[in-house]
Scaffold this active site. Structure first.
Site, PDB file in Angstrom:
ATOM      1  N   ARG A 106       9.481   2.964   6.580  1.00 20.67           N
ATOM      2  CA  ARG A 106       9.581   2.586   5.154  1.00 20.67           C
ATOM      3  C   ARG A 106       9.708   1.073   4.935  1.00 20.67           C
ATOM      4  O   ARG A 106      10.235   0.626   3.930  1.00 20.67           O
ATOM      5  CB  ARG A 106      10.732   3.311   4.462  1.00 20.67           C
ATOM      6  CG  ARG A 106      10.570   4.816   4.521  1.00 20.67           C
ATOM      7  CD  ARG A 106      11.561   5.542   3.666  1.00 20.67           C
ATOM      8  NE  ARG A 106      11.398   6.965   3.866  1.00 20.67           N
ATOM      9  CZ  ARG A 106      11.933   7.637   4.878  1.00 20.67           C
ATOM     10  NH1 ARG A 106      12.688   7.004   5.757  1.00 20.67           N
ATOM     11  NH2 ARG A 106      11.729   8.929   5.013  1.00 20.67           N
ATOM     12  N   LYS A 152      -0.639  -8.944  -0.588  1.00 26.94           N
ATOM     13  CA  LYS A 152      -1.508  -7.769  -0.771  1.00 26.94           C
ATOM     14  C   LYS A 152      -1.905  -7.271   0.619  1.00 26.94           C
ATOM     15  O   LYS A 152      -2.499  -8.024   1.402  1.00 26.94           O
ATOM     16  CB  LYS A 152      -2.777  -8.151  -1.544  1.00 26.94           C
ATOM     17  CG  LYS A 152      -2.601  -8.134  -3.029  1.00 26.94           C
ATOM     18  CD  LYS A 152      -3.890  -7.677  -3.716  1.00 26.94           C
ATOM     19  CE  LYS A 152      -4.611  -8.766  -4.425  1.00 26.94           C
ATOM     20  NZ  LYS A 152      -5.857  -8.372  -5.050  1.00 26.94           N
ATOM     21  N   GLU A 184     -13.885 -19.306  -0.156  1.00 22.04           N
ATOM     22  CA  GLU A 184     -12.639 -19.048  -0.898  1.00 22.04           C
ATOM     23  C   GLU A 184     -12.045 -20.351  -1.427  1.00 22.04           C
ATOM     24  O   GLU A 184     -11.483 -20.401  -2.519  1.00 22.04           O
ATOM     25  CB  GLU A 184     -11.614 -18.331  -0.013  1.00 22.04           C
ATOM     26  CG  GLU A 184     -11.995 -16.908   0.392  1.00 22.04           C
ATOM     27  CD  GLU A 184     -11.955 -15.896  -0.762  1.00 22.04           C
ATOM     28  OE1 GLU A 184     -11.507 -16.254  -1.869  1.00 22.04           O
ATOM     29  OE2 GLU A 184     -12.406 -14.762  -0.548  1.00 22.04           O
ATOM     30  N   GLU A 188      -0.656  -8.387 -10.003  1.00 23.27           N
ATOM     31  CA  GLU A 188      -2.019  -8.474 -10.534  1.00 23.27           C
ATOM     32  C   GLU A 188      -2.166  -7.775 -11.885  1.00 23.27           C
ATOM     33  O   GLU A 188      -3.070  -6.969 -12.094  1.00 23.27           O
ATOM     34  CB  GLU A 188      -3.012  -7.886  -9.522  1.00 23.27           C
ATOM     35  CG  GLU A 188      -4.423  -8.359  -9.747  1.00 23.27           C
ATOM     36  CD  GLU A 188      -5.370  -8.009  -8.608  1.00 23.27           C
ATOM     37  OE1 GLU A 188      -5.084  -7.092  -7.844  1.00 23.27           O
ATOM     38  OE2 GLU A 188      -6.391  -8.691  -8.506  1.00 23.27           O
ATOM     39  N   ARG A 203      -3.273 -13.018 -11.983  1.00 25.44           N
ATOM     40  CA  ARG A 203      -3.781 -13.000 -10.608  1.00 25.44           C
ATOM     41  C   ARG A 203      -5.272 -12.656 -10.567  1.00 25.44           C
ATOM     42  O   ARG A 203      -5.962 -12.953  -9.585  1.00 25.44           O
ATOM     43  CB  ARG A 203      -2.954 -12.003  -9.773  1.00 25.44           C
ATOM     44  CG  ARG A 203      -3.194 -12.122  -8.280  1.00 25.44           C
ATOM     45  CD  ARG A 203      -2.137 -11.396  -7.473  1.00 25.44           C
ATOM     46  NE  ARG A 203      -2.484 -11.429  -6.063  1.00 25.44           N
ATOM     47  CZ  ARG A 203      -1.651 -11.141  -5.084  1.00 25.44           C
ATOM     48  NH1 ARG A 203      -0.419 -10.791  -5.340  1.00 25.44           N
ATOM     49  NH2 ARG A 203      -2.035 -11.185  -3.828  1.00 25.44           N
ATOM     50  N   HIS A 241     -15.681 -12.058  -6.909  1.00 27.81           N
ATOM     51  CA  HIS A 241     -15.388 -10.906  -6.057  1.00 27.81           C
ATOM     52  C   HIS A 241     -15.925  -9.595  -6.600  1.00 27.81           C
ATOM     53  O   HIS A 241     -16.073  -8.641  -5.845  1.00 27.81           O
ATOM     54  CB  HIS A 241     -13.876 -10.784  -5.824  1.00 27.81           C
ATOM     55  CG  HIS A 241     -13.358 -11.784  -4.817  1.00 27.81           C
ATOM     56  ND1 HIS A 241     -13.479 -13.139  -5.007  1.00 27.81           N
ATOM     57  CD2 HIS A 241     -12.744 -11.633  -3.615  1.00 27.81           C
ATOM     58  CE1 HIS A 241     -12.954 -13.780  -3.965  1.00 27.81           C
ATOM     59  NE2 HIS A 241     -12.505 -12.885  -3.106  1.00 27.81           N
ATOM     60  N   HIS A 283     -17.633  -8.163  -3.629  1.00 24.32           N
ATOM     61  CA  HIS A 283     -17.081  -7.028  -2.880  1.00 24.32           C
ATOM     62  C   HIS A 283     -18.097  -5.905  -2.754  1.00 24.32           C
ATOM     63  O   HIS A 283     -18.206  -5.263  -1.699  1.00 24.32           O
ATOM     64  CB  HIS A 283     -15.835  -6.481  -3.605  1.00 24.32           C
ATOM     65  CG  HIS A 283     -14.564  -6.978  -3.012  1.00 24.32           C
ATOM     66  ND1 HIS A 283     -13.365  -6.928  -3.677  1.00 24.32           N
ATOM     67  CD2 HIS A 283     -14.289  -7.533  -1.810  1.00 24.32           C
ATOM     68  CE1 HIS A 283     -12.419  -7.446  -2.912  1.00 24.32           C
ATOM     69  NE2 HIS A 283     -12.961  -7.821  -1.789  1.00 24.32           N
ATOM     70  N   HIS A 308     -17.178 -11.813   4.410  1.00 29.65           N
ATOM     71  CA  HIS A 308     -16.509 -11.815   3.114  1.00 29.65           C
ATOM     72  C   HIS A 308     -16.896 -13.054   2.280  1.00 29.65           C
ATOM     73  O   HIS A 308     -17.310 -12.945   1.128  1.00 29.65           O
ATOM     74  CB  HIS A 308     -14.995 -11.764   3.346  1.00 29.65           C
ATOM     75  CG  HIS A 308     -14.179 -11.755   2.098  1.00 29.65           C
ATOM     76  ND1 HIS A 308     -14.121 -10.685   1.247  1.00 29.65           N
ATOM     77  CD2 HIS A 308     -13.384 -12.710   1.545  1.00 29.65           C
ATOM     78  CE1 HIS A 308     -13.328 -10.964   0.230  1.00 29.65           C
ATOM     79  NE2 HIS A 308     -12.863 -12.194   0.391  1.00 29.65           N
TER      80      HIS A 308
END
Ligand SMILES: NC(=O)c1ccc[n+]([C@@H]2O[C@H](COP(=O)([O-])OP(=O)(O)OC[C@H]3O[C@@H](n4cnc5c(N)ncnc54)[C@H](O)[C@@H]3O)[C@@H](O)[C@H]2O)c1
Length: 372
Positions: A122, A144, A186, A241, A245, A252, A256, A272
Site C-alpha cells: 500500500r 504521475k 519536451e 490535473e 496541469r 500530447h 500520444h 515519445h
C-alpha cells in the site's frame, strides 16, 4: 537538514536537486530522511544498469547492499505483468513497508517504479534518479506513475510522489542521440507553453547544435532548470490535473495517439518526443484556427520542429484509427477532443474542444508537411 550539494529547485511537494555533483547528496538525503530502513531496492533497465549504475554506486555507500531489480526496458516493459513480477521479487527479497525503491532510468523506469512503489504494501517510499533527458526534464517530476494497457498508454496508474528527485546531467553522456532528441521535444514544449523568453533563446540555437549539447554545457543545464521549474510550478498548483496541469499536454493529444498507433507496426515504436513533436505541429496548426495564434509564429515553430524531428508515419487511411485511439484518452470525452492550444508562446489555453473534422484537418496538415 544539513546542506546537500546540487542546486535545490523546489522544496514544496518534492525536493528536486540538479547539478553535476548531485549524486554525492543522495546518501545524506536517505539518511536524513530515515529512508530504506528495511532495505534499498534499485530499479534499472538493461541499459541503465550497464551505463548508469556504476556512477551511482561510486557516489553511494548506503546502496552498497541494495537489491538490483532489472527490467528489459522500453515501452513494452511498462506493464502490469512487469509490475507483478517486481512485486514478487521484492516480497521474496523481504522488502517491507520501510524499504526504499530507487528508480534509476528513463521515463519507463520512473513511471513503472513509481507505480510499483505506490502498490507495494500500500505504498513505500521511492526516489527518482532520472538518466534520460525525458526523465530529467519531465517524467521523473510530478508524481504521475503508470503502466500501459494493451496499446493504450498510461491508462492505469496513481498520483504518488517520490521523496526526492536527483537530476545529474552526467548520465546523459551515454544516452543514445535519438533519446536525447526525444527529451528536447519536451523542453521545446515547455518553452512554447510556459516561457516565451526561453523559446526565443532556443530559436537562437539551430536544431543540430541544440541536439548535440554535451552533458556539461551551461545552456543544457539552463534548459533543464527552466523546464523543471516550470513543471514544478504547475504540478505544485494542480497536482491532480484538474485544470492547470493540462497545459503540459500541449502536443500530447495527437502525439500520444500517434505513439500508441506505432505500437501496432512492426519494428521499433515511435519515440515519445518524436510523437510529441508531431503532435505539437498539429496543435500549433489548430491554435491558428481556434485560439488566434499568429500564423508567422506557427510557421517559425513548425519549421524548427520539422528540421529537428523525424517525420512520424501517418497516412490518410490512419486518421480514423488515430482518432479512435484518441477517443480512449481519458482527457477526451463525448465525441469531442480536448486540446491544449496556444494564443501565443507562453499563453496556453486548456480544454479547447475540437470536433472530428478539425482534428482530421490538423492531421492532414501534418501529413502534407512531412510528405513535402
Ligand atoms: N510521468 C510523467 O509525467 C511522464 C512524462 C513524460 C513521459 N513519461 C513517460 O516516459 C516514458 C518515456 O521516457 P524515456 O524517453 O526516458 O524512455 P525510456 O525510459 O525507455 O528511456 C529511453 C531509452 O534510453 C535508455 N537510457 C536511459 N538512460 C540512459 C543512459 N543514461 N544511458 C544509456 N541509455 C539510457 C533506456 O534504457 C531506454 O532504452 C514514456 O513511457 C512516457 O509515457 C511520463
Amino acid at each position: 537538514m544539513k546542506k546537500l550539494s546540487g542546486r535545490i529547485i523546489t522544496i514544496e511537494r518534492t525536493p528536486v536537486f540538479l547539478g553535476q555533483d548531485v549524486l554525492s547528496s543522495v546518501d545524506r538525503f536517505i539518511r536524513q530522511m530515515h529512508l530504506g530502513r528495511e532495505g534499498i531496492f534499485i530499479l534499472a533497465d538493461k541499459n541503465t544498469r550497464k551505463h548508469c549504475l556504476s556512477l551511482l554506486m561510486e557516489n553511494s555507500g548506503v546502496m552498497a547492499d541494495a537489491v538490483i531489480l532489472e527490467i528489459e526496458g522500453g515501452e513494452g516493459a511498462k506493464t502490469l505483468a512487469t509490475a507483478e513480477r517486481l512485486w514478487n521479487e521484492m516480497l521474496e527479497a523481504g522488502a517491507g513497508r520501510n524499504s526504499l525503491l530507487v528508480n534509476l532510468g528513463g521515463g519507463v523506469v520512473s513511471d513503472l517504479g513509481g507505480f510499483v512503489a505506490a502498490g507495494y504494501k500500500r505504498g513505500i517510499s521511492y526516489i527518482n534518479i532520472p538518466t534520460s533527458l525525458v526523465g530529467q526534464c519531465d517524467a521523473a517530476i510530478g508524481g504521475k506513475t503508470s503502466v500501459n494497457t494493451g496499446i493504450l498508454k498510461n491508462q492505469v496508474g496513481f498520483f504518488y510522489s517520490p521523496k526526492a528527485v536527483f537530476i545529474c546531467p552526467r548520465f546523459l553522456a551515454t544516452l543514445p542521440a535519438a533519446h536525447f532528441r526525444s527529451g528536447m521535444a519536451e523542453i521545446i514544449k515547455c518553452a512554447l507553453v510556459g516561457d516565451a523568453g526561453l523559446w526565443r533563446r532556443i530559436l537562437h540555437h539551430p536544431v543540430p547544435g541544440l541536439l548535440s549539447l554535451p552533458p556539461g554545457h551551461r545552456f543544457l543545464e539552463e534548459l533543464l532548470t527552466s523546464t523543471v521549474n516550470f513543471k514544478n510550478r504547475i504540478v505544485n498548483r494542480d497536482y491532480r490535473e484538474q485544470k492547470l496541469r493540462k497545459v503540459l499536454n500541449f502536443g500530447h493529444t495527437i502525439g500520444h495517439a500517434l505513439e500508441s498507433r506505432s505500437l501496432l507496426d512492426p519494428g521499433a515504436p515511435l519515440l515519445h518526443g518524436d510523437a510529441v513533436a508531431a503532435g505539437m505541429i498539429c496543435a500549433l496548426f489548430l491554435s491558428t484556427q481556434k485560439t488566434g495564434l499568429d500564423p508567422s509564429v506557427n510557421e517559425t515553430a513548425r519549421k524548427y520542429l520539422v528540421d529537428g524531428f523525424p517525420p512520424c508515419k501517418a497516412d490518410l487511411d490512419s486518421i480514423d484509427r488515430i482518432m479512435e485511439i484518441m477517443a480512449h484518452d481519458k482527457k477526451n470525452f463525448r465525441g469531442k477532443f480536448l486540446f491544449t492550444l496556444l494564443s501565443a508562446p507562453g499563453y496556453p489555453l486548456t480544454n479547447i474542444s475540437c470536433d472530428r473534422d478539425e482534428v482530421a484537418a490538423a492531421i492532414q496538415y501534418y501529413i502534407g508537411i512531412v510528405e513535402g
